[in-house]
Design an enzyme around this catalytic site. Structure first.
Site, short mmCIF file in Angstrom:
data_model
loop_
_atom_site.label_atom_id
_atom_site.label_comp_id
_atom_site.label_asym_id
_atom_site.label_seq_id
_atom_site.Cartn_x
_atom_site.Cartn_y
_atom_site.Cartn_z
N TYR A 1 -16.07 11.04 6.63
CA TYR A 1 -15.38 11.80 7.67
C TYR A 1 -14.65 12.99 7.05
O TYR A 1 -14.74 14.12 7.55
CB TYR A 1 -14.39 10.89 8.40
CG TYR A 1 -13.56 11.57 9.45
CD1 TYR A 1 -14.09 11.87 10.70
CD2 TYR A 1 -12.24 11.91 9.20
CE1 TYR A 1 -13.33 12.50 11.67
CE2 TYR A 1 -11.46 12.54 10.16
CZ TYR A 1 -12.00 12.83 11.39
OH TYR A 1 -11.24 13.45 12.35
N ASP B 1 -25.49 16.30 24.09
CA ASP B 1 -25.49 15.65 22.78
C ASP B 1 -25.52 16.79 21.77
O ASP B 1 -26.52 17.51 21.66
CB ASP B 1 -26.73 14.76 22.63
CG ASP B 1 -26.77 14.02 21.30
OD1 ASP B 1 -26.16 14.50 20.32
OD2 ASP B 1 -27.44 12.97 21.22
N VAL B 2 -24.43 16.97 21.03
CA VAL B 2 -24.28 18.17 20.20
C VAL B 2 -25.28 18.22 19.05
O VAL B 2 -25.44 19.28 18.41
CB VAL B 2 -22.84 18.28 19.64
CG1 VAL B 2 -21.85 18.47 20.78
CG2 VAL B 2 -22.47 17.08 18.78
N THR C 1 -4.81 8.77 19.69
CA THR C 1 -5.90 8.66 20.66
C THR C 1 -6.68 7.38 20.33
O THR C 1 -6.34 6.66 19.38
CB THR C 1 -6.83 9.87 20.54
OG1 THR C 1 -7.35 9.90 19.20
CG2 THR C 1 -6.09 11.17 20.82
N ASP D 1 -20.08 16.53 27.26
CA ASP D 1 -19.98 15.23 26.60
C ASP D 1 -21.27 14.46 26.87
O ASP D 1 -22.06 14.83 27.74
CB ASP D 1 -18.78 14.45 27.16
CG ASP D 1 -18.19 13.47 26.15
OD1 ASP D 1 -17.09 13.74 25.63
OD2 ASP D 1 -18.83 12.44 25.87
N ASN E 1 -15.33 20.33 19.44
CA ASN E 1 -14.43 19.20 19.23
C ASN E 1 -15.16 17.88 19.03
O ASN E 1 -14.62 16.96 18.40
CB ASN E 1 -13.49 19.09 20.44
CG ASN E 1 -12.75 17.77 20.46
OD1 ASN E 1 -11.85 17.54 19.67
ND2 ASN E 1 -13.15 16.87 21.37
#
Length: 267
Positions: free
Chosen positions: A161, A65-66, A198, A39, A92
Site C-alpha cells: 500500500y 472499475d478504475v 473510515t 464507483d 480517490n
C-alpha cells in the site's frame, strides 16, 4: 483574493460511494460543482447521488472499475454528455492490504497495485484527453490524486500500500510536467491524507493489531495520534476541504505538488 467557489464546474470522483470519496463528492457539490459519483458499488453510489440531489446539487452516478481503460472512456463520455463538461477529476479509488512482507501474497499485491496505481494512471490519461485543447471538454482543469501519509513514513504492515501511494506521488509530478510542457492547461496535484476513521482506516487498525504490531486496534489508533503533532486522527472533511482547495482558482498557480493533510505526522 480568489475563492474556492466551483460554481459552473463539473467534477468526477472515483471511489465515491463511501468514505473519503463520498465526503469529497459532497464537499465539491457544496462548493458549487456538479458531481459524477464513480464507483463499482452501484447501490451505495446511487444513494450518494440521491443524497447530493436532495441537498440541491446536480449529480449523476457512473459505474467505473478504475482498472478498465474502456470503462474510463465510457465514464468520461457519459459525464461530459450528462453534466455538460469535465473540469475536475479526483482519483480517490483505492484498496489497502495489511500484511507483513514475510507473508506477502502476490495476487493481493497485484490487485492493489492495479487499482491504486494503474487506476490512477488511467484516470490521469482520460482526464487529460477530455480536458486538453480539442478534447471533449477542452477547457483545462484540475486533477487531484489521493496518495497517503503512508507515502512519506515507514508504517509497518502496509508495505505494498505504501509503495502504491509513493507511486501516486511520482505519477502526479510527471503528469504535471507533461501537462505543462504540452499545453494541456490541466493542473495535477495530490494530497497525503493521514489516518482517518473510515471503514478502511478502522480495518487497518484491526489488522495491524491482529498481526501483533499493536496490542489492540485502539492502541494502533492511539499510536498514530501520538505520532501526529496535532494530536488526533484525521476527519473526512479535513481531506475533502483540501481537495476543494486544490480544485479551485485559489490554487491556480499550484501544480505538481503533494499536500500533506496529516496533522503533521509525515513531516
Amino acid at each position: 483574493m480568489t475563492s474556492s467557489d466551483l460554481a459552473g464546474r463539473t467534477a468526477l470522483v472515483t471511489g465515491a460511494a463511501q468514505g473519503l470519496g463520498a465526503g469529497m463528492a459532497s464537499a465539491l457539490a457544496s462548493a458549487g460543482a456538479a458531481v459524477a459519483v464513480a464507483d463499482i458499488n452501484d447501490e451505495l453510489g446511487k444513494q450518494v447521488v440521491e443524497d447530493l440531489r436532495a441537498s440541491g446539487a446536480r449529480a449523476e452516478f457512473v459505474h467505473l472499475d478504475v482498472r478498465e481503460d474502456g470503462q474510463w472512456a465510457d465514464a468520461v463520455s457519459a459525464v461530459v454528455e450528462t453534466l455538460g463538461g469535465l473540469d475536475i477529476v479526483v482519483n480517490n479509488a483505492g484498496i489497502e492490504v495489511t500484511e507483513l512482507l514475510v507473508d506477502l501474497d502476490p495476487a493481493a499485491a497485484t490487485e492493489l497495485l492495479s487499482i491504486n496505481v494503474l487506476g490512477t494512471a488511467l484516470g490521469i490519461k482520460h482526464a487529460f484527453r477530455a480536458m486538453r485543447p480539442g478534447g471533449a471538454a477542452g477547457s483545462g482543469g484540475s486533477i487531484v490524486n489521493i496518495a497517503s501519509v503512508a507515502a512519506t513514513i515507514a508504517f509497518p504492515g502496509i508495505s505494498i500500500y505504501s509503495a502504491s501511494k509513493s507511486g501516486i506521488d511520482r505519477l502526479t509530478r510527471v503528469a504535471a510536467a507533461e501537462s505543462g510542457k504540452l499545453g494541456y492547461g490541466v493542473r495535477v496535484n495530490s494530497i497525503y491524507p493521514g489516518l482517518t476513521p473510515t471503514a478502511m482506516g478502522n480495518k487497518l487498525a484491526v489488522e495491524t493489531a491482529s498481526l501483533g504490531l499493536f496490542d489492540s486496534p485502539e492502541a494502533a489508533a492511539g499510536a498514530v495520534a501520538e505520532l501526529t503533532p496535532l494530536g488526533r486522527l484525521g476527519q473526512i472533511d479535513d481531506m475533502a476541504d483540501a481537495v476543494v482547495f486544490l480544485s479551485s482558482d485559489a490554487a491556480k498557480f499550484i501544480t505538481g505538488a503533494g499536500l500533506p493533510v496529516d496533522g503533521g505526522m509525515g513531516m
